[in-house]
Design a protein around this motif. Structure first.
Motif, PDB file in Angstrom:
ATOM      1  N   TRP A   1       0.856  -1.191   0.000  1.00 18.69           N
ATOM      2  CA  TRP A   1       0.000   0.000   0.000  1.00 18.69           C
ATOM      3  C   TRP A   1       0.885   1.231   0.000  1.00 18.69           C
ATOM      4  CZ3 TRP A   1      -0.372   3.694   4.100  1.00 18.69           C
ATOM      5  CH2 TRP A   1      -1.265   4.750   3.818  1.00 18.69           C
ATOM      6  N   VAL A   2       0.593   2.157  -0.910  1.00 23.68           N
ATOM      7  CA  VAL A   2       1.331   3.416  -0.994  1.00 23.68           C
ATOM      8  C   VAL A   2       0.324   4.564  -0.962  1.00 23.68           C
ATOM      9  CG1 VAL A   2       2.871   4.849  -2.379  1.00 23.68           C
ATOM     10  CG2 VAL A   2       3.205   2.367  -2.305  1.00 23.68           C
ATOM     11  N   GLU A   3       0.526   5.471  -0.048  1.00 25.30           N
ATOM     12  CA  GLU A   3      -0.391   6.603   0.146  1.00 25.30           C
ATOM     13  C   GLU A   3      -0.294   7.591  -1.005  1.00 25.30           C
ATOM     14  OE1 GLU A   3      -0.936   9.189   4.076  1.00 25.30           O
ATOM     15  OE2 GLU A   3       0.892   9.730   3.010  1.00 25.30           O
ATOM     16  N   ASP A   4      -1.442   8.081  -1.473  1.00 27.76           N
ATOM     17  CA  ASP A   4      -1.410   9.175  -2.438  1.00 27.76           C
ATOM     18  C   ASP A   4      -1.564  10.503  -1.691  1.00 27.76           C
ATOM     19  OD1 ASP A   4      -4.184   9.688  -2.031  1.00 27.76           O
ATOM     20  OD2 ASP A   4      -4.762   8.398  -3.701  1.00 27.76           O
ATOM     21  N   ARG A   5      -1.441  11.599  -2.424  1.00 30.73           N
ATOM     22  CA  ARG A   5      -1.389  12.909  -1.756  1.00 30.73           C
ATOM     23  C   ARG A   5      -2.708  13.259  -1.075  1.00 30.73           C
ATOM     24  NH1 ARG A   5       2.542  15.039   0.620  1.00 30.73           N
ATOM     25  NH2 ARG A   5       3.756  14.171  -1.106  1.00 30.73           N
ATOM     26  N   ARG A   6      -3.831  12.914  -1.693  1.00 31.22           N
ATOM     27  CA  ARG A   6      -5.107  13.216  -1.031  1.00 31.22           C
ATOM     28  C   ARG A   6      -5.235  12.431   0.267  1.00 31.22           C
ATOM     29  NH1 ARG A   6     -10.027  15.413  -1.174  1.00 31.22           N
ATOM     30  NH2 ARG A   6     -11.738  14.203  -0.282  1.00 31.22           N
TER      31      ARG A   6
END
Length: 783
Positions: free
Chosen positions: A281-286
């Motif tokens: 899992w990689v977080e996006d900016r939002r």
């Protein structure tokens, strides 16, 4: 004398050993790690600040292309020892238990709270499936403003809670009542300090991969605290320590919020175990805007009593702190604010009541400085107000009250959160302030200001002092060994996230073991190296540096012992040079590290060569309970556009003392980054929510970050007063640049508008807000 004694690495701006890989595109960040068969995770997040639900309908989503599994809390609970992440630091002041659930059970308490985890072959497929999940939300009343949260009629942030006051505590010493009764002058103010998120270039992320052959789970995470993540995974998954390996790849910035373990890390790891496949899992900016912890709002109402000469008699007041919806770290942010406020000055009496309120917003944890910059802002604003009330120069009233070098070590009647006393260990605060003022040309600025006014321009200058507690203990484990190839290998759980940790450790170790940086390998974020905590609170140079130094000294001792035995030469006649031990004055007369390391391992049936234990290795945990207090003075020069309220910071001067400096160039980089972060907090960054606790600034078009065009000319002055708390004499530096920016710029704005009587009481200060203050001042007749 050895070569390293003649030409030390510590104190020199050696080239960072981390940079070549990063600058040539060979860095390895979390999302760069590729494992065959890896699945992608996506989290369905609440669109509501407060709502209940009874059903998560994922039937249609499960049938979509690429979807492998969808997990809710009901699916995960049977495989966890508990369904909450209880990681808050202990405090008897906390009276409400609001630990974060791994996934929401039947209630969401902020926009962005995770409700379900979708695992699919690709990220796009997981996100599409998330859109197809139906949750039967029932909206509940939300609390957005922490000032409203403590009102009797306020709705609870969580349905089960009787109120929203998480904690109340206080700092008290001296006779505050008598101080104010005897005061010749009293100044007071109401201050609102807002800090937003961290917004590191790389967001959060985690990759978990089961290894059936080794019967372990390997976890990579963009975390500041790999040891804490490992502990939490072991506890929640019911695993022994040797069953989970946690590593940190290169980290694209941390700045505080990455120091806590997050529910997504637990859920992703458990998903990998249940599916028997790697999951990433990689977080996006939002997601970073709505789910990564922030620091946000503090409201202060404070007063200061002074005698007729301007000496401080006492300070009293109240602080209200926005905690967000859950406890992700504890009370350390408001506690840090309260501790910091009186540190630079002699304050005989102090009383601060602190209330911590829950709100339906993203949980709060430290952002670069952990509440300390807010305390510094309020203290310096009071000093400026006092200077104005007493018709004194701002620097004069500060110099009158600053802690003196002759008072060091200076014991303050305040205790740190662990119960130890605050003891200012070293420094000359007055000399530091004077040097900053001199370098900034403060004495001649009044003439420049008058000349600018004749041209229709408004310029101003302001200063601010700070003291920062650094090097929070108790320890960080560091292992140093010389391998059979002659390489010096250093392993530690200390985490590198852009601040030059590996270089710092290599310099310290290299001073003992040959002085060749290219012969030293440093492995950071290594949870197999022993107990530790990771990177936060400007601590790693102090605690990891101290352990690295002690371990290197021990390895050097063993190295010389073995070499002395093999060469039949006294240890005092040997020199450690590069990757060899030589007989002093006789080049190439000795042995290589590799020769000595192989000999030290021993042979069957033979005595060890000059030592009682085999190998050239040492693992150390130097225990440091007291904090090392850094200090500094910032001087800001600004120009204010009276018609628009725009503030341009023209120049910023910072004189600082972080004890003995390991790498001056790295220190400069940390200070420059801190000043840039402080400018963002001062003029740009604001995380806005509406009355329903809906976030309004969720893109970088709405949430403004400082850019290169807003960075002023910056002048940095180094001062060194070695700390007596560690063998190296070092203190921390990673956060210090932030501290003086808000108050110094605020003071400079006041100075530019001095004829209008403006006093900046809120951070950040926007052009619209400042323009409104200017209009109000004109209408009141101050123009």
């Amino acid at each position: 004398m050895s070569t390293t004694m003649r030409d030390r690495l510590v104190g020199r701006s050696v080239t960072r050993i981390e940079d070549r890989a990063l600058l040539t595109g060979k860095g390895r960040y979390l999302d760069d790690i590729r494992i065959d068969g890896c699945l992608s995770a996506h989290f369905l997040r609440s669109p509501h600040a407060h709502a209940s639900f009874t059903r998560v309908d994922a039937g249609a989503a499960r049938a979509m292309p690429g979807v492998v599994a969808i997990f809710t809390m009901a699916d995960l609970r049977p495989h966890l020892t508990t369904d909450v992440l209880a990681v808050g630091l202990p405090s008897t002041a906390i009276n409400l238990e609001v630990d974060r659930p791994i996934l929401a059970r039947d209630e969401v308490a902020y926009v962005g709270e995770a409700v379900a985890m979708i695992v699919a072959e690709t990220r796009a497929q997981a996100e599409d499936a998330g859109d197809a999940i139906d949750v039967d939300y029932t909206l509940l009343a939300a609390v957005s403003d922490c000032r409203d949260a403590l009102k009797p009629e306020a709705p609870p942030v969580h349905r089960r809670l009787p109120h929203n006051c998480l904690a109340r505590f206080a700092f008290r010493y001296g006779d505050v009542g008598s101080a104010f009764a005897a005061a010749a002058h009293v100044v007071s103010g109401a201050y609102h300090v807002h800090r937003g998120g961290s917004h590191s270039m790389e967001g959060r992320g985690v990759l978990a991969a089961p290894d059936p052959m080794a019967r372990t789970l390997r976890v990579w995470s963009s975390t500041q605290t790999a040891p804490a993540l490992k502990r939490n995974l072991c506890v929640l998954l019911g695993k022994e320590e040797d069953a989970i390996v946690v590593e940190t790849p290169d980290i694209g910035g941390g700045f505080g919020p990455k120091l806590v373990t997050y529910p997504e890390e637990i859920a992703t790891a458990l998903g990998a175990i249940l599916l028997g496949r790697p999951v990433k899992w990689v977080e996006d900016r939002r997601e970073h805007f709505v789910s990564t912890t922030q620091e946000r709002d503090q409201h202060w109402d404070v007063a200061m009593a002074l005698d007729g000469d301007g000496r401080i008699l006492g300070i009293r007041g109240d602080l209200l702190h926005d905690h967000g919806a859950y406890t992700a770290r504890g009370l350390n942010v408001p506690y840090g604010s309260g501790v910091t406020l009186p540190l630079p000055y002699n304050v005989p009496a102090y009383s601060l009541n602190i209330a911590v309120a829950l709100t339906n917003k993203v949980p709060v944890t430290p952002v670069r400085g952990a509440g300390q910059p807010q305390g510094a802002f309020v203290m310096e604003r009071l000093m400026d107000k006092a200077a104005r009330a007493l018709a004194m120069e701002p620097q004069a009233i500060r110099e009158l009250n600053l802690v003196r070098a002759s008072q060091m070590p200076c014991r303050k009647p305040i205790r740190l959160r662990g119960g130890t006393e605050v003891i200012l260990d070293s420094g000359d605060y007055v000399a530091c302030m004077r040097s900053a003022l001199e370098r900034a040309g403060h004495a001649g600025f009044a003439a420049l200001k008058r000349a600018a006014r004749r041209q229709g321009r408004r310029i101003g200058i302001g200063l601010a002092n700070y003291v920062e507690g650094t090097g929070r203990g108790p320890y960080e484990t560091v292992s140093v060994r010389i391998s059979r190839t002659g390489r010096v290998v250093v392993s530690t759980a200390a985490v590198a996230m852009g601040q030059g940790t590996a270089t710092m450790i290599a310099q310290i170790v290299g001073d003992q073991l040959g002085g060749r940086m290219d012969n030293i390998v440093v492995r950071t974020g290594d949870t197999g190296s022993g107990l530790g905590f990771g990177g936060f609170n400007s601590r790693q140079t102090v605690v990891a540096g101290a352990s690295a130094h002690k371990a290197a000294v021990e390895v050097r001792r063993k190295l010389l012992q073995v070499a002395s035995h093999l060469l039949e030469v006294a240890e005092g006649d040997l020199d450690v040079v590069g990757d060899r031990v030589e007989i002093a004055g006789a080049p190439r007369s000795g042995l290589s590290f590799a020769d000595i390391a192989n000999a030290s391992a021993g042979l069957p049936g033979f005595l060890l060569p000059g030592v009682d234990t085999p190998g050239l290795a040492s693992t150390q945990q130097v225990n440091i309970n007291d904090m090392a207090f850094a200090n500094g003075t910032g001087v800001a020069e600004v120009e204010v556009d009276e018609e628009t309220g725009r503030v341009r910071v023209v120049r910023f001067t910072l004189a600082h003392d972080c004890g003995r400096i390991v790498n001056p160039a790295t220190v400069d980089g940390q200070i420059l980054g801190g000043i840039a972060h402080g400018l963002g907090n001062t003029l740009f960054e604001e995380m806005l929510f509406d009355d329903a606790a809906q976030p309004l600034s969720t893109t970088l078009a709405d949430y403004l970050l400082v850019t290169a065009s807003e960075i002023p000319a910056i002048d940095i002055l180094h001062r060194e007063s070695p700390s007596p708390l560690n063998a190296l004499g070092v203190k921390g530096i990673g956060e210090s640049g932030v501290f003086p920016v808000m108050p110094a710029v605020a003071a400079a704005i006041d100075d530019a508008l001095s004829d209008l009587g403006v006093h900046v009481e809120r951070m950040p200060i926007s052009p619209q807000a400042l323009r409104a203050r200017i209009i109000a001042a004109r209408s009141s007749g101050n123009a």
